[in-house]
Design a protein around this motif. Structure first.
Motif, PDB file in Angstrom:
ATOM      1  N   VAL A 149      27.597  16.423  41.137  1.00  0.00           N
ATOM      2  CA  VAL A 149      28.592  15.714  42.098  1.00  0.00           C
ATOM      3  C   VAL A 149      29.831  16.423  42.378  1.00  0.00           C
ATOM      4  CG1 VAL A 149      29.752  13.523  43.017  1.00  0.00           C
ATOM      5  CG2 VAL A 149      27.574  13.610  42.273  1.00  0.00           C
ATOM      6  N   LEU A 152      29.416  19.806  43.903  1.00  0.00           N
ATOM      7  CA  LEU A 152      29.293  19.758  45.393  1.00  0.00           C
ATOM      8  C   LEU A 152      30.624  19.575  46.050  1.00  0.00           C
ATOM      9  CD1 LEU A 152      26.208  17.387  45.679  1.00  0.00           C
ATOM     10  CD2 LEU A 152      26.394  19.651  46.837  1.00  0.00           C
ATOM     11  N   SER A 154      33.514  20.403  45.219  1.00  0.00           N
ATOM     12  CA  SER A 154      34.305  21.709  44.875  1.00  0.00           C
ATOM     13  C   SER A 154      33.781  22.458  45.964  1.00  0.00           C
ATOM     14  CB  SER A 154      34.233  22.261  43.552  1.00  0.00           C
ATOM     15  OG  SER A 154      34.840  21.516  42.738  1.00  0.00           O
ATOM     16  N   VAL A 155      32.517  22.775  46.046  1.00  0.00           N
ATOM     17  CA  VAL A 155      31.858  23.839  46.763  1.00  0.00           C
ATOM     18  C   VAL A 155      32.407  23.530  48.412  1.00  0.00           C
ATOM     19  CG1 VAL A 155      29.808  24.764  47.736  1.00  0.00           C
ATOM     20  CG2 VAL A 155      30.130  24.645  45.283  1.00  0.00           C
ATOM     21  N   LEU A 156      32.228  22.241  48.468  1.00  0.00           N
ATOM     22  CA  LEU A 156      32.713  21.723  50.127  1.00  0.00           C
ATOM     23  C   LEU A 156      33.863  21.471  50.388  1.00  0.00           C
ATOM     24  CD1 LEU A 156      29.476  19.235  50.375  1.00  0.00           C
ATOM     25  CD2 LEU A 156      29.651  21.652  51.396  1.00  0.00           C
ATOM     26  N   ASN A 157      34.868  21.642  49.347  1.00  0.00           N
ATOM     27  CA  ASN A 157      36.409  21.260  49.440  1.00  0.00           C
ATOM     28  C   ASN A 157      36.584  20.096  49.885  1.00  0.00           C
ATOM     29  OD1 ASN A 157      37.370  23.871  48.620  1.00  0.00           O
ATOM     30  ND2 ASN A 157      36.716  24.581  50.551  1.00  0.00           N
ATOM     31  N   ALA A 158      35.516  18.984  49.483  1.00  0.00           N
ATOM     32  CA  ALA A 158      35.566  17.489  49.909  1.00  0.00           C
ATOM     33  C   ALA A 158      36.861  16.921  49.596  1.00  0.00           C
ATOM     34  CB  ALA A 158      34.371  17.116  49.472  1.00  0.00           C
ATOM     35  N   ARG A 159      37.266  16.067  50.286  1.00  0.00           N
ATOM     36  CA  ARG A 159      38.506  14.990  49.951  1.00  0.00           C
ATOM     37  C   ARG A 159      37.875  14.019  48.997  1.00  0.00           C
ATOM     38  NH1 ARG A 159      38.972  12.616  55.634  1.00  0.00           N
ATOM     39  NH2 ARG A 159      40.626  11.385  54.765  1.00  0.00           N
ATOM     40  N   GLU A 160      38.950  13.591  48.260  1.00  0.00           N
ATOM     41  CA  GLU A 160      38.688  12.597  47.153  1.00  0.00           C
ATOM     42  C   GLU A 160      38.107  11.117  47.844  1.00  0.00           C
ATOM     43  OE1 GLU A 160      42.357  12.592  45.210  1.00  0.00           O
ATOM     44  OE2 GLU A 160      41.941  14.391  44.465  1.00  0.00           O
ATOM     45  N   GLN A 205      45.878   0.481  51.611  1.00  0.00           N
ATOM     46  CA  GLN A 205      46.063   1.689  51.660  1.00  0.00           C
ATOM     47  C   GLN A 205      46.332   2.514  50.653  1.00  0.00           C
ATOM     48  OE1 GLN A 205      49.125   1.046  54.987  1.00  0.00           O
ATOM     49  NE2 GLN A 205      48.407   2.953  55.886  1.00  0.00           N
ATOM     50  N   LEU A 206      46.068   2.005  49.444  1.00  0.00           N
ATOM     51  CA  LEU A 206      46.232   2.816  48.146  1.00  0.00           C
ATOM     52  C   LEU A 206      44.999   3.836  47.985  1.00  0.00           C
ATOM     53  CD1 LEU A 206      47.407  -0.066  46.003  1.00  0.00           C
ATOM     54  CD2 LEU A 206      48.892   1.554  47.162  1.00  0.00           C
ATOM     55  N   PRO A 207      45.523   5.056  47.361  1.00  0.00           N
ATOM     56  CA  PRO A 207      44.469   5.937  47.011  1.00  0.00           C
ATOM     57  C   PRO A 207      43.390   5.470  46.069  1.00  0.00           C
ATOM     58  CG  PRO A 207      46.567   6.964  46.662  1.00  0.00           C
ATOM     59  CD  PRO A 207      46.823   5.656  47.021  1.00  0.00           C
ATOM     60  N   TRP A 208      42.116   5.668  46.211  1.00  0.00           N
ATOM     61  CA  TRP A 208      41.254   4.785  45.579  1.00  0.00           C
ATOM     62  C   TRP A 208      41.139   4.822  44.012  1.00  0.00           C
ATOM     63  CZ3 TRP A 208      37.939   7.097  41.934  1.00  0.00           C
ATOM     64  CH2 TRP A 208      37.924   8.373  41.901  1.00  0.00           C
ATOM     65  N   ASP A 209      41.911   6.048  43.456  1.00  0.00           N
ATOM     66  CA  ASP A 209      41.821   6.221  42.042  1.00  0.00           C
ATOM     67  C   ASP A 209      42.908   5.315  41.384  1.00  0.00           C
ATOM     68  OD1 ASP A 209      43.314   7.969  43.308  1.00  0.00           O
ATOM     69  OD2 ASP A 209      43.041   9.594  41.645  1.00  0.00           O
ATOM     70  N   LEU A 210      43.646   4.595  42.112  1.00  0.00           N
ATOM     71  CA  LEU A 210      44.828   4.034  41.837  1.00  0.00           C
ATOM     72  C   LEU A 210      44.430   2.528  41.333  1.00  0.00           C
ATOM     73  CD1 LEU A 210      48.124   5.433  43.488  1.00  0.00           C
ATOM     74  CD2 LEU A 210      47.088   6.189  41.390  1.00  0.00           C
TER      75      LEU A 210
END
Lengths: 358, 254
Positions: A149, A152, A154-160, A205-210
């Motif tokens: 995962v 994938l 990184s290769v697709l430069n996907a957003r977090e 509206q917070l970033p998910w990893d917070l």
């Protein structure tokens, strides 16, 4: 063994341990002259236990002696270390060759890796009953899927996104339930809790990893994980219920500890100090609830989490109240005295839980 | 057991297929933006354990008189500059979480020219005031700076695109913003509050084959901004409908 068909490996091991303890105790009682079996009785009993042990060994490869038990423990530790080392090796090897492989090849490799490890685990599980090597390969499969995962993305430069937590959780739980693997059960449960908390956090509206900045979002998912311990599908799963309670109640306890010291992290519309006081009171109540519930139901891990939480909260409050002005020797003497008082309470609880023979 | 293992294998396959489908969807249809950047804006990332080639996007954010990510703008992004009554101000600001937002990065446009002039002016003033304290080669240093300048932010990417329709100059990038208190009064004797872009998502861009060969002999070297040292490479970057970039061309500068 009457219900041998439905037993798990843990239950089989517990039965073998009971037989070993029974034989030791019978020998001691006989040497003290408390009981005397006839030769016929002894032979019948020995034959019954030997047949039972042979059956359990054939099916589960249970430990029949203390030495075997210690070696099994060592095997479990080595299996875990091996899994971690092999996962690290897979990740680092992929990093080393990444630059030489086109994108399609990168995706193909990381896609195939968890499937190959899963296949190897499945083949190994047919050849062994103790599942040490199967567990190692299953953890490796999970590590390869995490790498898959990540690559994938990184290769697709996907957003977090929190979605990887969901698929990791689903994969880990499927493999954990396939072979009764507690380590992957912990991984799956933690990923599931983190995913639910992350989704809740994005609603603000917070970033998910917070989600750890707003730890209240962990409370409901953690409680839900603890609640699944009494679900029917976990009833015949050996130590799975205790593991799920440990993860769920443990994460709630950590959340309460954090919020009792950092009120700003709460979502409640109250002054931070008020929030901290609320969580301090709630924390002590929760700890006592866990201890009481654990003692009544015989849930050792729940009682231990409650006792540890109570002690930690008490220590933190002592630091808040006395550390700045009290002489250090007096501070630690007070903490020691409180620990002694807590021990008396727990001992009283222990006596009340011992039953009529104590 | 067999069903659970088949389920685990299905999860792996569906995850890969899903991710690849989303990646393909991002890259099909009209692109959101396409710009050609140089080593100034996309710095080579070095990792001794990895042979992968990745570029880190660099940008300029203004904290001077042209600062725009101030309290009124932060309020539109859900960040409050007013702590709850009775709270410890310092603790409250320090623990304000980051917020998700879209940020507009202008490539080599008026914002960069304005920033460049302001920097030259500031350095000249510093040289006059402190004699030898300011560097003489400020213009040379500025030539090495990224020319991507953050100029606006909003929680809605479509709103930003309607404000900045030139798709060859303005990138709209997913980012995180947070609040912080700057040292020194704001003119009214209070600590000045400001916003800052803490990171872009994605911040690094994967360079696939065959473009990675452009950077092959550059491994191990670092880029020092100066007029004498021109950027060594250029990269054409395209952003898709999900604001995820990919490289469509790259080459060495002559």
């Amino acid at each position: 063994m009457s219900a041998e068909r439905n037993v798990t490996r843990e239950q089989a091991q517990a039965r073998a341990d009971r037989i070993r303890a029974f034989r030791d105790e019978l020998a001691a009682a006989e040497s003290d002259g408390a009981v005397r079996l006839t030769a016929d009785q002894r032979e019948t009993l020995d034959r019954y236990h030997d047949t039972l042990l042979a059956s359990l060994t054939a099916r589960f490869d249970v430990d029949r002696s203390a030495a075997q038990h210690h070696l099994s423990l060592g095997l479990r530790v080595v299996s875990l270390l091996g899994a971690v080392a092999l996962t690290a090796a897979a990740v680092l090897f992929f990093q080393r060759i990444w630059g030489f492989v086109p994108s399609a090849g990168q995706v193909a490799i990381v896609w195939a890796a968890p499937l190959a490890a899963l296949w190897a685990a499945q083949r190994t599980s047919r050849a062994e009953r103790t599942l040490y090597f199967t567990a190692l390969l299953a953890v490796l499969a999970f590590g390869c899927f995490v790498l898959d995962v990540y690559v994938l993305g990184s290769v697709l430069n996907a957003r977090e996104s929190p979605l990887p937590l969901f698929v990791w959780s689903a994969f880990a739980l499927a493999v954990a339930y396939a072979w009764n693997l507690r380590l992957l059960l912990v991984g799956g449960a933690v990923c599931a809790i983190a995913f639910c908390a992350a989704v809740t956090v994005t609603w603000s509206q917070l970033p998910w990893d917070l989600f750890f900045v707003r730890p209240e979002s962990l409370l409901i998912p953690a409680a839900a994980v603890a609640a699944t311990s009494v679900a029917p599908f976990n009833a015949q799963r050996g130590l799975f219920p205790a593991t799920l309670r440990g993860v769920g109640f443990g994460i709630i306890a950590l959340t309460v500890v954090v919020l009792s010291s950092f009120g700003e992290a709460s979502r409640l519309w109250l002054p931070p100090r008020t929030i901290e006081h609320i969580y301090q009171v709630a924390g002590f109540a929760y700890a006592l609830l866990l201890i009481g519930f654990g003692v009544r139901r015989g849930w050792t891990e729940t009682t231990n989490i409650g006792a540890a939480l109570f002690g930690l909260l008490l220590f933190l409050r002592f630091v808040d109240w006395w550390w700045d002005w009290m002489p250090k020797y007096l501070f630690f003497a007070t903490v020691g005295a409180a620990a002694l008082a807590f021990m008396f309470v727990l001992r009283a609880l222990r006596r009340s839980a011992a039953g009529p023979h104590e | 057991m067999k069903r659970l293992l088949l389920g685990a294998a299905a999860i792996v396959c569906l995850t890969n297929l899903g991710a690849l489908t989303l990646g393909a969807l991002n890259r099909t249809g009209p692109e959101d933006a396409e710009v050609t950047l140089t080593e100034r804006e996309l710095r080579l990332v070095h990792d001794s354990d990895s042979t992968a080639t990745t570029l880190r996007m660099m940008f300029v954010q203004r904290f001077d008189e042209a600062e725009w990510l101030t309290c009124p703008k932060l309020a539109t992004l859900g960040v409050s500059c007013a702590p709850p009554p009775g709270s410890d101000m310092a603790r409250w600001y320090a623990r304000q979480p980051e917020r998700q937002a879209y940020v507009v990065l202008e490539d080599d446009g008026p914002a960069w020219q304005s920033y460049r002039q302001a920097e030259i002016r500031r350095q000249e003033e510093a040289r006059r005031t402190y004699k030898s304290a300011a560097p003489d080669n400020v213009e040379s240093l500025l030539d090495g700076y990224s020319r991507l300048v953050a100029i606006d932010a909003d929680s809605d990417a479509a709103v930003l695109r309607s404000r900045y329709p030139d798709r060859h100059r303005y990138l709209i990038v997913d980012a995180r913003v947070s609040i912080y208190g700057r040292v020194g009064p704001d003119g009214n004797g209070r600590t000045r509050l400001s916003g800052t872009i803490t990171r872009l998502s994605p911040q690094t861009i994967n360079v696939p084959k065959p473009y990675s060969s452009v950077f092959a002999s550059m491994e191990g070297s670092t880029y020092a901004p100066s007029a004498e040292r021109a950027p060594r490479y250029w990269v054409t970057l395209r952003y898709g409908r999900f604001h995820e970039p990919w490289i469509v061309n790259a080459g060495r500068t002559q």
